[in-house]
Design a protein around this motif. Sequence first.
Motif, PDB file in Angstrom:
ATOM      1  N   GLY A  77       7.717  13.007  -0.143  1.00 15.73           N
ATOM      2  CA  GLY A  77       7.050  14.041   1.295  1.00 15.73           C
ATOM      3  C   GLY A  77       7.213  14.108   2.503  1.00 15.73           C
ATOM      4  O   GLY A  77       8.001  13.153   2.789  1.00 15.73           O
ATOM      5  N   GLU A  78       6.807  15.021   3.414  1.00 11.76           N
ATOM      6  CA  GLU A  78       7.279  14.890   5.222  1.00 11.76           C
ATOM      7  C   GLU A  78       7.034  13.542   5.687  1.00 11.76           C
ATOM      8  O   GLU A  78       5.772  13.180   5.333  1.00 11.76           O
ATOM      9  CB  GLU A  78       7.039  16.212   5.472  1.00 11.76           C
ATOM     10  N   VAL A  79       7.688  12.510   5.783  1.00  9.15           N
ATOM     11  CA  VAL A  79       7.193  11.471   7.009  1.00  9.15           C
ATOM     12  C   VAL A  79       6.169  12.117   8.412  1.00  9.15           C
ATOM     13  O   VAL A  79       7.695  12.149   9.037  1.00  9.15           O
ATOM     14  CB  VAL A  79       7.725  10.275   6.642  1.00  9.15           C
ATOM     15  N   LYS A  80       5.334  11.774   8.735  1.00 14.85           N
ATOM     16  CA  LYS A  80       5.489  12.355   9.961  1.00 14.85           C
ATOM     17  C   LYS A  80       5.525  11.024  10.954  1.00 14.85           C
ATOM     18  O   LYS A  80       6.749  11.327  12.522  1.00 14.85           O
ATOM     19  CB  LYS A  80       3.854  12.521  10.644  1.00 14.85           C
ATOM     20  N   ASN A  81       5.227  10.060  10.429  1.00  6.92           N
ATOM     21  CA  ASN A  81       5.639   8.407  11.525  1.00  6.92           C
ATOM     22  C   ASN A  81       5.083   7.375  10.003  1.00  6.92           C
ATOM     23  O   ASN A  81       4.813   7.384   9.400  1.00  6.92           O
ATOM     24  CB  ASN A  81       4.289   8.666  12.483  1.00  6.92           C
ATOM     25  N   LEU A  82       6.767   6.386  11.262  1.00  4.14           N
ATOM     26  CA  LEU A  82       6.398   5.817  10.318  1.00  4.14           C
ATOM     27  C   LEU A  82       6.191   4.333  11.047  1.00  4.14           C
ATOM     28  O   LEU A  82       7.369   4.263  12.144  1.00  4.14           O
ATOM     29  CB  LEU A  82       8.062   4.968   9.760  1.00  4.14           C
ATOM     30  N   HIS A  83       5.717   2.983  10.749  1.00  2.11           N
ATOM     31  CA  HIS A  83       5.030   2.195  12.040  1.00  2.11           C
ATOM     32  C   HIS A  83       5.945   0.768  11.056  1.00  2.11           C
ATOM     33  O   HIS A  83       4.812   0.401  10.045  1.00  2.11           O
ATOM     34  CB  HIS A  83       3.531   1.534  12.422  1.00  2.11           C
ATOM     35  N   LEU A  84       6.814   0.526  10.957  1.00  6.18           N
ATOM     36  CA  LEU A  84       7.349  -0.764  11.032  1.00  6.18           C
ATOM     37  C   LEU A  84       7.221  -1.973  11.868  1.00  6.18           C
ATOM     38  O   LEU A  84       7.846  -2.713  12.457  1.00  6.18           O
ATOM     39  CB  LEU A  84       8.725  -0.936  10.104  1.00  6.18           C
ATOM     40  N   PRO A  85       5.734  -3.072  11.903  1.00  5.11           N
ATOM     41  CA  PRO A  85       5.644  -3.740  13.124  1.00  5.11           C
ATOM     42  C   PRO A  85       6.269  -5.538  12.918  1.00  5.11           C
ATOM     43  O   PRO A  85       7.210  -5.779  11.254  1.00  5.11           O
ATOM     44  CB  PRO A  85       4.265  -4.241  12.600  1.00  5.11           C
ATOM     45  N   LEU A  86       6.983  -5.828  14.077  1.00  5.86           N
ATOM     46  CA  LEU A  86       8.286  -6.446  13.713  1.00  5.86           C
ATOM     47  C   LEU A  86       7.236  -7.968  14.272  1.00  5.86           C
ATOM     48  O   LEU A  86       6.814  -7.817  15.282  1.00  5.86           O
ATOM     49  CB  LEU A  86       9.438  -6.478  14.779  1.00  5.86           C
ATOM     50  N   ASP A  87       7.641  -9.112  13.651  1.00  8.31           N
ATOM     51  CA  ASP A  87       7.196 -10.533  14.782  1.00  8.31           C
ATOM     52  C   ASP A  87       7.928 -10.837  15.800  1.00  8.31           C
ATOM     53  O   ASP A  87       8.772 -11.317  15.968  1.00  8.31           O
ATOM     54  CB  ASP A  87       6.628 -11.756  13.025  1.00  8.31           C
ATOM     55  N   ARG A  88       7.215 -11.197  16.577  1.00 12.39           N
ATOM     56  CA  ARG A  88       7.485 -11.197  18.142  1.00 12.39           C
ATOM     57  C   ARG A  88       8.671 -12.189  17.829  1.00 12.39           C
ATOM     58  O   ARG A  88       9.378 -12.864  19.307  1.00 12.39           O
ATOM     59  CB  ARG A  88       6.845 -11.035  19.862  1.00 12.39           C
ATOM     60  N   ARG A  89       7.875 -13.315  17.741  1.00 15.88           N
ATOM     61  CA  ARG A  89       9.228 -14.443  17.629  1.00 15.88           C
ATOM     62  C   ARG A  89      10.018 -14.227  16.941  1.00 15.88           C
ATOM     63  O   ARG A  89      11.161 -15.017  17.217  1.00 15.88           O
ATOM     64  CB  ARG A  89       7.764 -15.847  16.948  1.00 15.88           C
ATOM     65  N   THR A  90      10.027 -14.265  15.490  1.00 15.87           N
ATOM     66  CA  THR A  90      11.387 -14.622  14.733  1.00 15.87           C
ATOM     67  C   THR A  90      11.776 -13.153  14.530  1.00 15.87           C
ATOM     68  O   THR A  90      13.363 -12.762  14.134  1.00 15.87           O
ATOM     69  CB  THR A  90      10.883 -14.242  13.040  1.00 15.87           C
ATOM     70  N   GLY A  91      11.187 -12.100  14.855  1.00 18.13           N
ATOM     71  CA  GLY A  91      11.813 -10.306  14.821  1.00 18.13           C
ATOM     72  C   GLY A  91      12.050  -9.813  13.980  1.00 18.13           C
ATOM     73  O   GLY A  91      12.898  -8.646  13.585  1.00 18.13           O
ATOM     74  N   VAL A  93      10.472  -8.379  10.101  1.00 18.49           N
ATOM     75  CA  VAL A  93       9.226  -7.286   9.637  1.00 18.49           C
ATOM     76  C   VAL A  93       7.904  -8.364   9.190  1.00 18.49           C
ATOM     77  O   VAL A  93       8.133  -9.051   8.537  1.00 18.49           O
ATOM     78  CB  VAL A  93       9.647  -6.279   8.243  1.00 18.49           C
ATOM     79  N   LYS A  94       7.120  -7.878  10.114  1.00 18.51           N
ATOM     80  CA  LYS A  94       5.861  -8.704   9.580  1.00 18.51           C
ATOM     81  C   LYS A  94       4.891  -8.373   7.769  1.00 18.51           C
ATOM     82  O   LYS A  94       4.092  -9.499   7.568  1.00 18.51           O
ATOM     83  CB  LYS A  94       4.347  -8.428  10.270  1.00 18.51           C
ATOM     84  N   GLY A  95       5.803  -7.612   6.913  1.00 19.66           N
ATOM     85  CA  GLY A  95       5.480  -8.147   6.199  1.00 19.66           C
ATOM     86  C   GLY A  95       4.444  -6.807   5.652  1.00 19.66           C
ATOM     87  O   GLY A  95       3.772  -6.156   4.330  1.00 19.66           O
TER      88      GLY A  95
END
Length: 142
Positions: A77-91, A93-95
């Motif tokens: 379906g239509e994805v309005k928003n996607l948030h894929l957080p990154l680990d600040r130390r390693t760069g 994706v947090k999982g």
Amino acid sequence: SSEDDIKDDIRYKSKSGSKSEYKTEERSSSTSESKRMSSRNHNVEAAKSVEGWIVLVTGVHEEAQEETVHDKFADCGEVKNLHLPLDRRTGFVKGYALVEYTSKSDAESAIQNLNGKELNGKKLHLDWAFVSGPLDTRSKRH
């Protein structure tokens, strides 16, 4: 400052180009586990966020790309928003990821069709990010 640079970074923008309005919060694994497991209880109902229906996706590979994740979830379906957080130390994706759909039916479709499927060699687990009703606080493993 480096914080301003991060805000302007393309990785922090959605497909439409607008910046994500989500704030990343550190949560203990037991809290998120009990919250995630709670929606499997028959006494709870999915709850809409302020703007849409948000699905919590865990098991996201640390090297997953935003475009790959978006494309996978856009099939439902239509994805309005996607948030894929990154680990600040390693760069990396947090999982986990937060995927926002405009309609409840699209979000339900994603949970039904993608839960247990693999992305980049890792099994995804999907559930509602927000639920209404009593929370089951017992620790469960599956």
